[in-house]
Design a protein around this motif. Structure first.
Motif, PDB file in Angstrom:
ATOM      1  N   SER A 123      -0.034  62.088  32.730  1.00 57.54           N
ATOM      2  CA  SER A 123       0.142  62.999  33.125  1.00 57.54           C
ATOM      3  C   SER A 123       0.537  63.903  31.815  1.00 57.54           C
ATOM      4  N   ALA A 124       1.366  63.597  30.639  1.00 58.81           N
ATOM      5  CA  ALA A 124       1.510  64.332  29.509  1.00 58.81           C
ATOM      6  C   ALA A 124       0.141  64.455  28.856  1.00 58.81           C
ATOM      7  N   GLY A 125      -0.809  63.657  29.000  1.00 55.94           N
ATOM      8  CA  GLY A 125      -2.045  63.652  28.108  1.00 55.94           C
ATOM      9  C   GLY A 125      -2.741  64.745  28.918  1.00 55.94           C
ATOM     10  N   ILE A 126      -2.920  64.767  30.455  1.00 58.58           N
ATOM     11  CA  ILE A 126      -3.661  65.973  31.078  1.00 58.58           C
ATOM     12  C   ILE A 126      -2.677  67.305  30.700  1.00 58.58           C
ATOM     13  N   ALA A 127      -1.696  67.453  30.538  1.00 62.62           N
ATOM     14  CA  ALA A 127      -1.111  68.711  30.366  1.00 62.62           C
ATOM     15  C   ALA A 127      -1.278  69.069  28.749  1.00 62.62           C
ATOM     16  N   LEU A 128      -1.367  68.084  27.810  1.00 63.57           N
ATOM     17  CA  LEU A 128      -1.633  68.357  26.578  1.00 63.57           C
ATOM     18  C   LEU A 128      -3.104  68.918  26.475  1.00 63.57           C
ATOM     19  N   ALA A 129      -4.101  68.276  26.986  1.00 59.09           N
ATOM     20  CA  ALA A 129      -5.536  68.750  27.221  1.00 59.09           C
ATOM     21  C   ALA A 129      -5.641  69.846  27.772  1.00 59.09           C
ATOM     22  N   ALA A 130      -4.881  70.570  28.555  1.00 56.67           N
ATOM     23  CA  ALA A 130      -4.875  71.831  29.311  1.00 56.67           C
ATOM     24  C   ALA A 130      -4.475  72.795  28.365  1.00 56.67           C
ATOM     25  N   SER A 131      -3.510  72.531  27.159  1.00 58.39           N
ATOM     26  CA  SER A 131      -3.040  73.496  26.208  1.00 58.39           C
ATOM     27  C   SER A 131      -4.189  73.554  25.000  1.00 58.39           C
ATOM     28  N   ALA A 132      -4.121  74.592  24.702  1.00 56.34           N
ATOM     29  CA  ALA A 132      -4.940  75.186  23.312  1.00 56.34           C
ATOM     30  C   ALA A 132      -4.544  74.305  22.019  1.00 56.34           C
ATOM     31  N   GLY A 133      -5.751  73.395  21.790  1.00 60.53           N
ATOM     32  CA  GLY A 133      -5.653  72.591  20.645  1.00 60.53           C
ATOM     33  C   GLY A 133      -4.913  71.446  20.750  1.00 60.53           C
ATOM     34  N   GLY A 134      -4.730  70.944  22.241  1.00 55.28           N
ATOM     35  CA  GLY A 134      -4.051  69.639  22.305  1.00 55.28           C
ATOM     36  C   GLY A 134      -4.871  68.619  22.552  1.00 55.28           C
ATOM     37  N   ALA A 135      -6.268  68.653  22.171  1.00 55.37           N
ATOM     38  CA  ALA A 135      -7.241  67.407  22.721  1.00 55.37           C
ATOM     39  C   ALA A 135      -6.850  66.349  22.053  1.00 55.37           C
ATOM     40  N   GLY A 136      -6.538  66.398  20.728  1.00 56.62           N
ATOM     41  CA  GLY A 136      -6.523  65.022  20.000  1.00 56.62           C
ATOM     42  C   GLY A 136      -5.177  64.477  20.400  1.00 56.62           C
ATOM     43  N   ALA A 137      -4.022  65.142  20.891  1.00 59.95           N
ATOM     44  CA  ALA A 137      -2.630  64.563  21.150  1.00 59.95           C
ATOM     45  C   ALA A 137      -2.897  64.061  22.568  1.00 59.95           C
ATOM     46  N   ALA A 138      -3.752  64.908  23.171  1.00 55.42           N
ATOM     47  CA  ALA A 138      -4.116  64.371  24.631  1.00 55.42           C
ATOM     48  C   ALA A 138      -4.666  63.017  24.701  1.00 55.42           C
ATOM     49  N   GLN A 139      -5.596  62.670  23.833  1.00 54.71           N
ATOM     50  CA  GLN A 139      -6.344  61.618  23.759  1.00 54.71           C
ATOM     51  C   GLN A 139      -5.226  60.171  23.216  1.00 54.71           C
ATOM     52  N   ASP A 140      -4.497  60.885  22.401  1.00 57.51           N
ATOM     53  CA  ASP A 140      -3.390  59.748  21.755  1.00 57.51           C
ATOM     54  C   ASP A 140      -2.422  59.458  23.256  1.00 57.51           C
ATOM     55  N   LYS A 141      -1.956  60.219  23.944  1.00 57.87           N
ATOM     56  CA  LYS A 141      -1.225  59.986  25.003  1.00 57.87           C
ATOM     57  C   LYS A 141      -1.929  59.221  26.052  1.00 57.87           C
ATOM     58  N   LEU A 142      -2.971  59.604  26.331  1.00 60.39           N
ATOM     59  CA  LEU A 142      -3.872  58.548  27.017  1.00 60.39           C
ATOM     60  C   LEU A 142      -4.115  57.250  26.572  1.00 60.39           C
ATOM     61  N   ALA A 143      -4.314  57.048  25.285  1.00 56.34           N
ATOM     62  CA  ALA A 143      -4.211  55.831  24.715  1.00 56.34           C
ATOM     63  C   ALA A 143      -3.140  55.093  24.757  1.00 56.34           C
ATOM     64  N   GLU A 144      -1.935  55.663  24.722  1.00 56.27           N
ATOM     65  CA  GLU A 144      -0.654  54.961  24.741  1.00 56.27           C
ATOM     66  C   GLU A 144      -0.327  54.496  26.278  1.00 56.27           C
ATOM     67  N   GLY A 145      -0.801  55.449  27.188  1.00 54.14           N
ATOM     68  CA  GLY A 145      -0.521  54.999  28.534  1.00 54.14           C
ATOM     69  C   GLY A 145      -1.480  53.821  28.957  1.00 54.14           C
ATOM     70  N   GLY A 146      -2.473  53.715  28.155  1.00 49.78           N
ATOM     71  CA  GLY A 146      -3.539  52.636  28.455  1.00 49.78           C
ATOM     72  C   GLY A 146      -2.998  51.317  27.935  1.00 49.78           C
ATOM     73  N   ALA A 147      -2.068  51.403  26.585  1.00 51.06           N
ATOM     74  CA  ALA A 147      -1.789  50.368  26.156  1.00 51.06           C
ATOM     75  C   ALA A 147      -0.433  49.743  27.224  1.00 51.06           C
ATOM     76  N   TYR A 148       0.310  50.668  27.801  1.00 49.64           N
ATOM     77  CA  TYR A 148       1.305  50.103  28.797  1.00 49.64           C
ATOM     78  C   TYR A 148       0.705  49.494  29.875  1.00 49.64           C
TER      79      TYR A 148
END
Length: 186
Positions: free
Chosen positions: A97-122
């Motif tokens: 959810s945090a990754g999707i929210a970051l992806a929707a924000s301007a310039g948040g693509a890199g941070a979004a991918q990081d959040k998605l990767a963190e979620g995948g690790a859990y």
């Protein structure tokens, strides 16, 4: 006599904490997130060793779209019980959810991918404990789909066609595994 009095007081506190836990869980079910947070906060004060309070508080924060707060509660739950499957899955959902929210924000693509990767690790930790766990597979499918969408909408999408296709394939495989394992729609 003093030891018996202390035992009665402690037992009463544990009993009350369980009432608060069930009240908070019911409020969470009915999406009364603020009320759930209040009940669970008081219950956690009475039974600070119980990892379920922190997990449920994380779920309430997730419902209120307070991603950072949800992650804090879920980390606390995992400190108390690092192998609690539902906390691992809920943390994966919070990171998604945090990754999707970051992806929707301007310039948040890199941070979004990081959040998605963190979620995948859990979620991978949950699958290591319980292979084929349907809820973890389903959430990993959502993460793969979110990665594909983020890549397709980002700069250089044409050059990432192969990576996007791989993400969609992974999403399809995860959703199929989830359905075969008996996931409920969430």
């Amino acid at each position: 006599f003093a030891a018996a009095a202390v035992a009665v007081v402690l037992d009463t506190g544990v009993f009350i904490s369980q009432i608060l836990y069930h009240r908070g869980s019911a409020q969470l079910h009915w999406q009364r997130f603020d009320a759930a947070e209040r009940s669970l906060r008081w219950g956690e004060r009475l039974a600070p060793w119980n990892a379920q309070f922190a997990r449920e508080r994380g779920a309430a924060s997730l419902g209120m779209q307070r991603w950072a707060e949800a992650e804090t509660h879920l980390e606390r739950s995992l400190q108390k019980n690092p192998n609690y499957l539902m906390t691992l899955v809920t943390m994966g959902r919070a990171k998604l959810s945090a990754g999707i929210a970051l992806a929707a924000s301007a310039g948040g693509a890199g941070a979004a991918q990081d959040k998605l990767a963190e979620g995948g690790a859990y979620l991978q930790r949950a699958l290591a404990l319980c292979p084929g766990f349907a809820l973890a597979e389903e959430c990993l499918g959502r993460i793969a789909a979110a990665r594909a969408l983020a890549l397709s909408q980002g700069p250089g999408a044409a050059g990432a066609a192969r990576q996007i296709e791989d993400c969609w394939r992974e999403a399809e495989m995860r959703f199929t595994t989830s359905l075969q394992s008996g996931a409920k729609a969430s």
